[in-house]
Design an enzyme around this catalytic site. Sequence first.
Site, PDB file in Angstrom:
ATOM      1  N   ARG A   1      73.984 101.382 -22.094  1.00 24.58           N
ATOM      2  CA  ARG A   1      72.542 101.372 -21.848  1.00 24.58           C
ATOM      3  C   ARG A   1      72.094 100.103 -21.128  1.00 24.58           C
ATOM      4  O   ARG A   1      70.979  99.639 -21.277  1.00 24.58           O
ATOM      5  CB  ARG A   1      71.742 101.507 -23.151  1.00 24.58           C
ATOM      6  CG  ARG A   1      72.252 102.535 -24.151  1.00 24.58           C
ATOM      7  CD  ARG A   1      72.234 103.963 -23.652  1.00 24.58           C
ATOM      8  NE  ARG A   1      72.538 104.894 -24.727  1.00 24.58           N
ATOM      9  CZ  ARG A   1      73.768 105.345 -24.989  1.00 24.58           C
ATOM     10  NH1 ARG A   1      74.805 104.957 -24.254  1.00 24.58           N
ATOM     11  NH2 ARG A   1      73.954 106.205 -25.974  1.00 24.58           N
TER      12      ARG A   1
ATOM     13  N   LEU B   1      77.301 101.800 -16.086  1.00 20.85           N
ATOM     14  CA  LEU B   1      77.792 103.068 -15.560  1.00 20.85           C
ATOM     15  C   LEU B   1      77.157 103.367 -14.206  1.00 20.85           C
ATOM     16  O   LEU B   1      77.848 103.770 -13.263  1.00 20.85           O
ATOM     17  CB  LEU B   1      77.490 104.197 -16.544  1.00 20.85           C
ATOM     18  CG  LEU B   1      77.857 105.597 -16.079  1.00 20.85           C
ATOM     19  CD1 LEU B   1      79.360 105.715 -15.866  1.00 20.85           C
ATOM     20  CD2 LEU B   1      77.368 106.651 -17.064  1.00 20.85           C
TER      21      LEU B   1
ATOM     22  N   TYR C   1      75.879 112.907 -15.585  1.00 21.24           N
ATOM     23  CA  TYR C   1      76.276 112.835 -14.187  1.00 21.24           C
ATOM     24  C   TYR C   1      75.321 113.495 -13.203  1.00 21.24           C
ATOM     25  O   TYR C   1      75.439 113.293 -11.997  1.00 21.24           O
ATOM     26  CB  TYR C   1      77.687 113.410 -14.040  1.00 21.24           C
ATOM     27  CG  TYR C   1      78.705 112.547 -14.749  1.00 21.24           C
ATOM     28  CD1 TYR C   1      79.126 111.352 -14.190  1.00 21.24           C
ATOM     29  CD2 TYR C   1      79.200 112.898 -16.005  1.00 21.24           C
ATOM     30  CE1 TYR C   1      80.026 110.530 -14.848  1.00 21.24           C
ATOM     31  CE2 TYR C   1      80.107 112.093 -16.671  1.00 21.24           C
ATOM     32  CZ  TYR C   1      80.517 110.903 -16.088  1.00 21.24           C
ATOM     33  OH  TYR C   1      81.403 110.091 -16.746  1.00 21.24           O
TER      34      TYR C   1
ATOM     35  N   PHE D   1      91.351 117.209 -15.806  1.00 21.19           N
ATOM     36  CA  PHE D   1      91.876 115.854 -15.580  1.00 21.19           C
ATOM     37  C   PHE D   1      90.924 114.829 -16.158  1.00 21.19           C
ATOM     38  O   PHE D   1      89.797 115.144 -16.495  1.00 21.19           O
ATOM     39  CB  PHE D   1      92.097 115.596 -14.091  1.00 21.19           C
ATOM     40  CG  PHE D   1      90.881 115.814 -13.230  1.00 21.19           C
ATOM     41  CD1 PHE D   1      90.008 114.762 -12.986  1.00 21.19           C
ATOM     42  CD2 PHE D   1      90.606 117.055 -12.680  1.00 21.19           C
ATOM     43  CE1 PHE D   1      88.892 114.944 -12.191  1.00 21.19           C
ATOM     44  CE2 PHE D   1      89.490 117.232 -11.881  1.00 21.19           C
ATOM     45  CZ  PHE D   1      88.618 116.187 -11.643  1.00 21.19           C
TER      46      PHE D   1
END
Length: 405
Positions: free
Chosen positions: A90, A94, A123, A405
């Site tokens: 947070r 990322l 995402y 993957f």
Amino acid sequence: MTHDVRTLDPDQLRSAHILFGSTIHRGPVDDEWWSRAATSYSPGRTVGIHDGGALVGTAMAFPSRLVVPGGGVLPMAAVTRVGVRADCTRRGLLSAMMRAQLDDVAARGEPVATLRASETRIYGRFGYGVATRGRDLRVRVGRPAWRPDAAQGGSVRLLDRDDIIPTLREVHEGIALTRAGSMTRQDSWWWGAIGRRVEDREPVIAAVHTGAHGDDGFAVAFRTDADSFSEQTLEVADLHAADMEATAGLWRFLLDIDLVSSVQAELRPLDEPLELLLSDPRACAVTGHHDETWLRLVDVPTALAARSYGAAEPVLLAVHDPLLEKNAGVYRIAGGGAERVAPLGSPMQPQLECDVAALAMAYLGDRSPSQLVATGWWRAHDGAAVHRADAAFTTSVTPWCGTHF
């Protein structure tokens, strides 16, 4: 707050591997395991963020290829092992890594990137959209299991343990690029997904299907915990086939193994009609539906031009991409192709409009434009264009990857 995202040196990759493992609640790896895992890291494609000298965030990608509708094949970045240390989340780490990675993928000339999302909330904000899905099956074994006039398939042979990985790798290379959504596998994938379980001496069934033109499919299954000696369940870990004959032959083989009461498989293609082959279609139960490929169109003009389109009158589609602004524009889809014809805000008014994540949802054919308009993912300024877009983006086969993957 800004973060210094750097490409990790080779001697930092083990730390990155351990860090990622901790984010999915796994412990450190020993030297033997790392000697295998290290081969899955592509040079110069792992990034990290440090705080006070300690690695606190990491992400990696490896090169692959993706099949798009019409049979075109695009270079692809397969994104994986993305994680931030639990006490540093947070804080934008990322976001910083994903933005840096997108810039790197674009610089390498890879028009698309894909990943498998651990959490669905993450995402989309980086332009990834669900582009393929799968269903989980549990098949109850019975006699007779097959409809009398169901597809028979060719011959099936079992593989010796030492031959499993080299043979499956060869068969997969021959059939991998035949279906929209499928991808190539790097050599290290085989050990991580299947080889380590074979080396651990787990009970395994590995079989290859041979059709009129040679080997055209394979299946790998492991035994799960058994309720009794005669009531065992097989877990299908991998099953790829070039056509329906090979698919039927492999499933027929699996469902005819003695002392097995059921066979289960995860993320099978949505259009795999196994229940239509069975004498009792209810013997095939769908136990779940899940997202599979999350797709990011890194170079929208190249990606749109690479796939084929159905016959339809022209459609003008506006695409927004706040992270990679070069992708933004109005695209004309017509005559079986697509090209950018104007910037956003120009006098050329689009008939449909979406962001790059929503475009990814239709790109391989998983979702129709009309579904996306109806649910608010796309916006329609001309109702008639929705039906034209459906005709343009339609595909004869539901996209599917089948490689985790």
